[in-house]
Design a protein around this motif. Structure first.
Motif, short mmCIF file in Angstrom:
data_model
loop_
_atom_site.label_atom_id
_atom_site.label_comp_id
_atom_site.label_asym_id
_atom_site.label_seq_id
_atom_site.Cartn_x
_atom_site.Cartn_y
_atom_site.Cartn_z
N TRP A 1 0.79 -1.42 0.03
CA TRP A 1 -0.05 0.13 0.14
C TRP A 1 0.90 1.29 0.10
O TRP A 1 0.58 2.35 -0.54
CB TRP A 1 -0.82 0.25 1.02
CG TRP A 1 -2.11 -0.96 0.77
CD1 TRP A 1 -2.38 -2.12 1.47
CD2 TRP A 1 -3.22 -0.59 0.14
NE1 TRP A 1 -3.65 -2.49 0.82
CE2 TRP A 1 -3.91 -1.77 0.06
CE3 TRP A 1 -3.36 0.41 -1.03
CZ2 TRP A 1 -5.11 -1.93 -1.08
CZ3 TRP A 1 -4.47 0.33 -1.87
CH2 TRP A 1 -5.35 -0.69 -1.63
N LYS A 2 2.03 1.31 0.73
CA LYS A 2 2.84 2.38 0.67
C LYS A 2 3.20 2.89 -0.78
O LYS A 2 3.29 3.86 -1.09
CB LYS A 2 4.14 2.05 1.43
CG LYS A 2 5.10 3.16 1.64
CD LYS A 2 6.05 2.93 2.78
CE LYS A 2 6.82 4.26 2.80
NZ LYS A 2 8.06 3.95 3.84
N GLU A 3 3.51 1.46 -1.54
CA GLU A 3 4.12 1.78 -3.00
C GLU A 3 2.85 2.26 -3.70
O GLU A 3 3.03 3.09 -4.81
CB GLU A 3 4.89 0.35 -3.24
CG GLU A 3 6.06 0.30 -2.89
CD GLU A 3 6.69 -0.98 -3.97
OE1 GLU A 3 6.58 -0.81 -4.98
OE2 GLU A 3 6.98 -1.89 -3.29
N ASN A 4 1.64 1.82 -3.71
CA ASN A 4 0.53 2.22 -4.44
C ASN A 4 0.41 3.60 -4.09
O ASN A 4 0.01 4.26 -5.10
CB ASN A 4 -0.61 1.39 -3.93
CG ASN A 4 -1.85 1.45 -4.66
OD1 ASN A 4 -1.73 2.38 -5.61
ND2 ASN A 4 -2.88 0.87 -4.47
N ILE A 5 0.37 4.14 -2.80
CA ILE A 5 -0.05 5.69 -2.49
C ILE A 5 0.96 6.53 -3.14
O ILE A 5 0.61 7.50 -3.40
CB ILE A 5 -0.17 5.56 -1.03
CG1 ILE A 5 -1.12 4.82 -0.58
CG2 ILE A 5 -0.29 7.20 -0.57
CD1 ILE A 5 -2.80 5.25 -1.16
N SER A 6 2.38 5.83 -3.04
CA SER A 6 3.42 6.66 -3.61
C SER A 6 3.44 6.99 -5.04
O SER A 6 3.49 8.04 -5.62
CB SER A 6 4.80 5.89 -3.12
OG SER A 6 5.73 6.50 -3.59
N LEU A 7 2.86 5.69 -5.85
CA LEU A 7 2.76 6.01 -7.11
C LEU A 7 1.69 6.98 -7.55
O LEU A 7 1.60 7.72 -8.27
CB LEU A 7 2.43 4.60 -7.77
CG LEU A 7 2.17 4.52 -9.23
CD1 LEU A 7 3.24 4.99 -9.99
CD2 LEU A 7 1.84 3.01 -9.80
N ILE A 8 0.53 6.79 -6.86
CA ILE A 8 -0.64 7.77 -6.89
C ILE A 8 -0.28 8.94 -6.60
O ILE A 8 -0.65 10.07 -7.67
CB ILE A 8 -1.98 7.18 -6.08
CG1 ILE A 8 -2.47 5.87 -6.62
CG2 ILE A 8 -3.01 8.32 -5.97
CD1 ILE A 8 -3.41 5.37 -5.69
N LEU A 9 0.46 9.40 -5.70
CA LEU A 9 0.83 10.98 -5.51
C LEU A 9 1.88 11.29 -6.47
O LEU A 9 1.68 12.65 -6.98
CB LEU A 9 1.38 10.93 -3.93
CG LEU A 9 0.65 10.55 -3.02
CD1 LEU A 9 1.14 10.55 -1.55
CD2 LEU A 9 -0.64 11.63 -2.93
#
Length: 84
Positions: free
Chosen positions: A10-18
């Motif tokens: 989820w940290k990678e997912n949120i980082s990508l989205i941001l």
């Protein structure tokens, strides 16, 4: 999937989205509003570039970002072994 792997996913997912939202903001707001006077000095397809970004360019960039997100998420899901 253990808790640490789920949090990392989820940290990678949120980082990508941001990151993608920053690009989208820079193109839609920056090119369409802030830098419009500088961009209007350049013509693209018979239209001023600032006008083109405000009307069409931001939409095209958004569509490209959708495909980039899908491709990157596919790699992230494969990394954490949660792909289909």
């Amino acid at each position: 999937m253990n808790k640490e792997a789920a949090e990392a996913y989820w940290k990678e997912n949120i980082s990508l989205i941001l990151k993608l939202l920053v690009v989208w903001f820079a193109v839609s707001y920056g090119c369409g509003i802030i830098f419009i006077d500088e961009l209007n000095a350049i013509t693209f397809g018979g239209f001023k570039l600032g006008f083109w970004f405000a009307q069409q360019g931001a939409i095209y960039v958004f569509l490209v970002l959708i495909f980039v997100y899908a491709k990157k998420m596919e790699a992230i899901e494969e990394k954490y072994d949660i792909h289909e």
